[in-house]
Design a protein around this motif. Structure first.
Motif, PDB file in Angstrom:
ATOM      1  N   TRP A   3       1.057  -1.123   0.060  1.00 16.08           N
ATOM      2  CA  TRP A   3       0.078   0.082  -0.002  1.00 16.08           C
ATOM      3  C   TRP A   3       1.034   1.059  -0.229  1.00 16.08           C
ATOM      4  CZ3 TRP A   3      -4.363   1.039   4.389  1.00 16.08           C
ATOM      5  CH2 TRP A   3      -5.343   1.807   3.795  1.00 16.08           C
ATOM      6  N   VAL A   4       1.160   1.807  -1.250  1.00 11.73           N
ATOM      7  CA  VAL A   4       2.257   2.767  -1.382  1.00 11.73           C
ATOM      8  C   VAL A   4       1.670   4.234  -0.579  1.00 11.73           C
ATOM      9  CG1 VAL A   4       3.329   4.496  -3.008  1.00 11.73           C
ATOM     10  CG2 VAL A   4       3.139   1.753  -3.485  1.00 11.73           C
ATOM     11  N   LEU A   5       0.408   4.638  -0.728  1.00 10.12           N
ATOM     12  CA  LEU A   5       0.100   5.777  -0.248  1.00 10.12           C
ATOM     13  C   LEU A   5      -1.392   5.587   0.859  1.00 10.12           C
ATOM     14  CD1 LEU A   5      -0.054   8.095  -3.540  1.00 10.12           C
ATOM     15  CD2 LEU A   5       1.642   7.988  -1.662  1.00 10.12           C
ATOM     16  N   PRO A   6      -1.101   5.307   1.882  1.00 11.22           N
ATOM     17  CA  PRO A   6      -1.896   4.925   2.995  1.00 11.22           C
ATOM     18  C   PRO A   6      -2.280   6.370   3.398  1.00 11.22           C
ATOM     19  CG  PRO A   6       0.227   4.479   3.886  1.00 11.22           C
ATOM     20  CD  PRO A   6       0.521   4.812   2.580  1.00 11.22           C
ATOM     21  N   LEU A   7      -2.945   7.143   2.598  1.00 10.85           N
ATOM     22  CA  LEU A   7      -3.343   8.257   3.040  1.00 10.85           C
ATOM     23  C   LEU A   7      -4.830   8.614   3.424  1.00 10.85           C
ATOM     24  CD1 LEU A   7      -1.761  10.534   0.226  1.00 10.85           C
ATOM     25  CD2 LEU A   7      -0.689   9.942   2.286  1.00 10.85           C
ATOM     26  N   ASN A   8      -5.553   7.413   3.731  1.00 11.87           N
ATOM     27  CA  ASN A   8      -7.088   7.532   3.908  1.00 11.87           C
ATOM     28  C   ASN A   8      -7.654   6.478   5.059  1.00 11.87           C
ATOM     29  OD1 ASN A   8      -8.110   4.822   2.823  1.00 11.87           O
ATOM     30  ND2 ASN A   8      -6.784   5.877   1.279  1.00 11.87           N
ATOM     31  N   GLU A   9      -8.704   6.559   5.681  1.00  5.90           N
ATOM     32  CA  GLU A   9      -8.998   5.763   6.938  1.00  5.90           C
ATOM     33  C   GLU A   9     -10.167   4.604   6.246  1.00  5.90           C
ATOM     34  OE1 GLU A   9     -10.441   7.878  10.003  1.00  5.90           O
ATOM     35  OE2 GLU A   9      -8.531   8.992  10.116  1.00  5.90           O
ATOM     36  N   CYS A  10     -10.185   4.406   4.759  1.00  6.67           N
ATOM     37  CA  CYS A  10     -10.824   3.410   4.406  1.00  6.67           C
ATOM     38  C   CYS A  10     -10.134   2.050   4.600  1.00  6.67           C
ATOM     39  CB  CYS A  10     -11.233   3.465   2.843  1.00  6.67           C
ATOM     40  SG  CYS A  10     -11.983   5.181   2.382  1.00  6.67           S
ATOM     41  N   ASP A  11     -10.999   0.955   4.488  1.00  6.56           N
ATOM     42  CA  ASP A  11     -10.299  -0.353   4.647  1.00  6.56           C
ATOM     43  C   ASP A  11      -9.292  -0.551   3.531  1.00  6.56           C
ATOM     44  OD1 ASP A  11     -10.521  -3.114   6.238  1.00  6.56           O
ATOM     45  OD2 ASP A  11     -10.537  -3.450   4.338  1.00  6.56           O
ATOM     46  N   PHE A  12      -8.461  -1.476   3.874  1.00  4.22           N
ATOM     47  CA  PHE A  12      -7.215  -1.739   2.842  1.00  4.22           C
ATOM     48  C   PHE A  12      -7.968  -2.360   1.674  1.00  4.22           C
ATOM     49  CE2 PHE A  12      -4.817  -5.279   0.971  1.00  4.22           C
ATOM     50  CZ  PHE A  12      -3.614  -4.531   0.588  1.00  4.22           C
ATOM     51  N   THR A  13      -9.233  -3.123   1.707  1.00  4.67           N
ATOM     52  CA  THR A  13      -9.764  -3.479   0.519  1.00  4.67           C
ATOM     53  C   THR A  13     -10.550  -2.714  -0.113  1.00  4.67           C
ATOM     54  OG1 THR A  13     -11.850  -4.200   1.956  1.00  4.67           O
ATOM     55  CG2 THR A  13      -9.843  -5.632   1.835  1.00  4.67           C
ATOM     56  N   ASP A  14     -10.790  -1.448   0.208  1.00  8.95           N
ATOM     57  CA  ASP A  14     -11.592  -0.544  -0.579  1.00  8.95           C
ATOM     58  C   ASP A  14     -10.569   0.185  -1.480  1.00  8.95           C
ATOM     59  OD1 ASP A  14     -13.010   1.709  -1.565  1.00  8.95           O
ATOM     60  OD2 ASP A  14     -13.797   2.119   0.471  1.00  8.95           O
ATOM     61  N   PHE A  15     -10.929   0.278  -2.823  1.00  7.89           N
ATOM     62  CA  PHE A  15     -10.186   0.589  -3.919  1.00  7.89           C
ATOM     63  C   PHE A  15     -10.564   2.046  -4.384  1.00  7.89           C
ATOM     64  CE2 PHE A  15      -8.569  -3.337  -3.869  1.00  7.89           C
ATOM     65  CZ  PHE A  15      -7.272  -3.632  -4.806  1.00  7.89           C
ATOM     66  N   ARG A  16     -11.692   2.660  -3.899  1.00  4.28           N
ATOM     67  CA  ARG A  16     -12.329   3.942  -4.394  1.00  4.28           C
ATOM     68  C   ARG A  16     -11.196   5.111  -3.949  1.00  4.28           C
ATOM     69  NH1 ARG A  16     -18.063   2.944  -1.553  1.00  4.28           N
ATOM     70  NH2 ARG A  16     -16.570   2.201   0.224  1.00  4.28           N
ATOM     71  N   PRO A  17     -10.350   4.991  -3.001  1.00  2.00           N
ATOM     72  CA  PRO A  17      -9.601   6.101  -3.104  1.00  2.00           C
ATOM     73  C   PRO A  17      -8.376   6.399  -4.047  1.00  2.00           C
ATOM     74  CG  PRO A  17      -9.642   5.055  -0.798  1.00  2.00           C
ATOM     75  CD  PRO A  17     -10.452   4.463  -1.786  1.00  2.00           C
ATOM     76  N   VAL A  18      -8.097   5.294  -4.684  1.00  2.00           N
ATOM     77  CA  VAL A  18      -7.144   5.077  -5.735  1.00  2.00           C
ATOM     78  C   VAL A  18      -7.963   5.527  -7.059  1.00  2.00           C
ATOM     79  CG1 VAL A  18      -7.008   3.040  -6.464  1.00  2.00           C
ATOM     80  CG2 VAL A  18      -5.037   4.313  -6.954  1.00  2.00           C
ATOM     81  N   ILE A  19      -8.891   5.023  -7.194  1.00  2.00           N
ATOM     82  CA  ILE A  19      -9.689   5.371  -8.520  1.00  2.00           C
ATOM     83  C   ILE A  19     -10.075   6.637  -8.336  1.00  2.00           C
ATOM     84  CG2 ILE A  19     -12.060   5.011  -9.634  1.00  2.00           C
ATOM     85  CD1 ILE A  19     -11.979   1.943  -8.460  1.00  2.00           C
ATOM     86  N   GLN A  20     -10.462   7.390  -7.395  1.00  2.00           N
ATOM     87  CA  GLN A  20     -11.083   8.717  -7.283  1.00  2.00           C
ATOM     88  C   GLN A  20      -9.796   9.752  -7.388  1.00  2.00           C
ATOM     89  OE1 GLN A  20     -13.560  10.395  -7.687  1.00  2.00           O
ATOM     90  NE2 GLN A  20     -14.276  11.202  -5.590  1.00  2.00           N
ATOM     91  N   ALA A  21      -8.347   9.627  -6.912  1.00  3.27           N
ATOM     92  CA  ALA A  21      -7.516  10.319  -6.902  1.00  3.27           C
ATOM     93  C   ALA A  21      -6.662  10.307  -8.588  1.00  3.27           C
ATOM     94  CB  ALA A  21      -6.279   9.992  -5.986  1.00  3.27           C
ATOM     95  N   VAL A  22      -6.523   9.054  -9.070  1.00  4.46           N
ATOM     96  CA  VAL A  22      -6.013   8.869 -10.390  1.00  4.46           C
ATOM     97  C   VAL A  22      -6.925   9.535 -11.431  1.00  4.46           C
ATOM     98  CG1 VAL A  22      -5.141   7.173 -12.169  1.00  4.46           C
ATOM     99  CG2 VAL A  22      -4.566   6.902  -9.839  1.00  4.46           C
ATOM    100  N   TYR A  23      -8.072   9.298 -11.500  1.00  7.23           N
ATOM    101  CA  TYR A  23      -9.193   9.748 -12.305  1.00  7.23           C
ATOM    102  C   TYR A  23      -9.208  11.269 -12.250  1.00  7.23           C
ATOM    103  CZ  TYR A  23     -13.021  10.113 -15.405  1.00  7.23           C
ATOM    104  OH  TYR A  23     -14.079  10.510 -16.312  1.00  7.23           O
ATOM    105  N   TYR A  24      -8.904  11.903 -11.242  1.00  7.76           N
ATOM    106  CA  TYR A  24      -8.663  13.233 -10.980  1.00  7.76           C
ATOM    107  C   TYR A  24      -7.366  13.963 -11.708  1.00  7.76           C
ATOM    108  CZ  TYR A  24      -8.917  18.247  -9.219  1.00  7.76           C
ATOM    109  OH  TYR A  24      -9.072  19.652  -9.096  1.00  7.76           O
ATOM    110  N   LEU A  25      -6.393  12.993 -11.571  1.00  4.09           N
ATOM    111  CA  LEU A  25      -5.180  13.435 -11.756  1.00  4.09           C
ATOM    112  C   LEU A  25      -5.097  13.488 -13.373  1.00  4.09           C
ATOM    113  CD1 LEU A  25      -2.026  13.436 -11.776  1.00  4.09           C
ATOM    114  CD2 LEU A  25      -1.976  10.830 -12.212  1.00  4.09           C
TER     115      LEU A  25
END
Length: 433
Positions: A67-89
């Motif tokens: 887990w390269v960027l553990p910047l959120n409090e979602c569960d490890f199994t939740d992929f929504r943080p990386v989807i949201q951030a990369v899409y915005y990028l």
């Protein structure tokens, strides 16, 4: 899709790229546009594999908790943080509505990163990603994923035509995960999680089709081909693929699998073993961990899940199974079965169906899954070139027409119709009450 054949390592790659590209932007030296387009496709892939209710994906491929960027409090199994951030990028707007998965986005891009924008809910669709061989079938509140792929890079697990099924946020047919890359003094546990015993697929003659020559390498690389699919419309959807791992000496057996969604609550898997001679076929289904029992017919498991009852039934067209067993948490040397690893180094017991038959080929296993309703399989009375199976529920019986288990063939599913009236309309022989 990413070269490491792993959902979690696709996330690792995207997180590393997110950090690198954002730093390059802040330095005034952004990467070329085609790099952003590739990363956007990677985020889209994860979104299409995702369960919208939980943000979870199939626990497919190696998963060691990276887990390269553990910047959120979602569960490890939740992929929504990386989807949201990369899409915005890649697009300077959010893909998903606001939620706790926005933390990565805010840390990397600042508090003004699209937070005033209202994003309408978007639902993934049935999709195929041919380059990586990943395919999904989506219905209302149910989702299945399978992998049908000829590898061009090393493979770390022996899992050809594996199927993952989710319903109402629950992983009904699940990938067992990785557990640990090395299990001192218990190589049988290590072999279970990455070998055929830990997959939702078929094993022939009690042996793996591939040889595990090192910790992260099986040889020869899997070869498979998608031969038919129907992903559009509101009616039945299906995928049919052929696996060639056993189609060589000493077995010379072709494994053809059809994954079919008759309705959002009725799923069918058809496994054909095509060749000659006498062989032993074993189909396995690793189930959601819930109270269960084997019903009176002897070939159906009834799961009582928090979201409703689930029925998993296995049958053959012209013979009874030699063995139908549910195993949960068996930890015997050389006979490990019934475990899953949702997180690295965490091993939990789960019920696992093993259905076995030995005899001359051709051989066909039909597995029916009823989600929220009782489902019974009704097999055809004859062994003609075209078989008409019955799928009996409380609301009627579906007549599923299948081509016989022969080769060559281009389409297994020939038709599907629902008769709301009496069950005796067609000449079937019932194998369960």
């Amino acid at each position: 899709t990413y070269v490491q054949q792993s959902m979690n390592y696709q996330r690792v790659m995207l997180q590393g790229a997110l950090l690198g590209l954002r730093l390059a932007e802040l330095a005034g030296e952004p990467f070329p546009r085609d790099v952003y387009d590739r990363l956007s496709g990677g985020a889209e892939f994860l979104f299409q594999m995702m369960d919208p209710a939980t943000g979870r994906l199939p626990n497919y491929g190696n998963n060691d908790g990276a887990w390269v960027l553990p910047l959120n409090e979602c569960d490890f199994t939740d992929f929504r943080p990386v989807i949201q951030a990369v899409y915005y990028l890649c697009h300077h707007r959010r893909m998903l509505p606001r939620g706790p998965w926005d933390e990565d986005l805010l840390w990397v891009f600042g508090p003004g990163a699209g937070m005033t924008e209202d994003v309408p809910p978007r639902r993934p669709q049935s999709a195929g990603f041919e380059t990586g061989g990943h395919y999904t079938l989506r219905r209302d509140r149910s989702l299945a994923m399978t992998r049908c792929h000829t590898y061009r890079d090393r493979m770390a697990q022996c899992d050809g035509l594996h199927v993952d099924l989710r319903w109402r946020g629950q992983n009904i047919l699940q990938d067992c995960g990785t557990y640990q890359y090395r299990v001192p003094r218990r190589p049988d546990i290590e072999a279970y999680f990455k070998g055929p015993a830990g997959q939702n697929s078929v094993e022939i003659d009690g042996t793996a089709a591939l040889e595990n020559v090192s910790r992260f390498l099986w040889l020869p690389w899997t070869r498979a081909k998608l031969i038919d699919r129907q992903l559009e419309g509101t009616g039945p959807q299906w995928l049919t693929g052929e696996l060639y791992d056993y189609d060589r000496r000493p077995w010379k057996v072709l494994h053809r699998r059809t994954l079919l969604s008759v309705t959002p609550s009725i799923w069918v898997k058809v496994d054909d073993l095509i060749g000659s001679g006498v062989h032993r076929g074993l189909v396995r289904w690793h189930l959601f961990d819930a109270p269960y029992k084997i019903t009176a017919d002897g070939h159906t498991v009834h799961l009582v899940t928090p979201q409703g009852d689930v029925y998993v039934s296995v049958a053959m067209p012209d013979a009874p199974l030699n063995r139908f067993e549910v195993i949960r948490g068996r930890d015997e040397p050389g006979a490990v079965q019934g475990f899953a690893a949702p997180y690295y180094s965490e091993r939990i017991p789960i019920p696992t169906v093993e259905a076995e038959y030995a005899g001359p080929l051709q051989m066909r296993f039909v597995t029916g899954v009823g989600l929220g309703e009782r489902l019974a399989l009704v097999r055809p009375t004859d062994d003609a070139d075209e078989q008409v199976w019955g799928l009996r529920t409380s609301r009627g019986i579906h007549h599923l027409t299948l081509a016989g288990p022969f080769r060559p063939i281009t389409r297994v599913v020939r038709g599907c119709a629902l008769a709301q009236s009496a069950i005796g309309n067609r000449p079937h022989q019932g194998i369960s009450s």
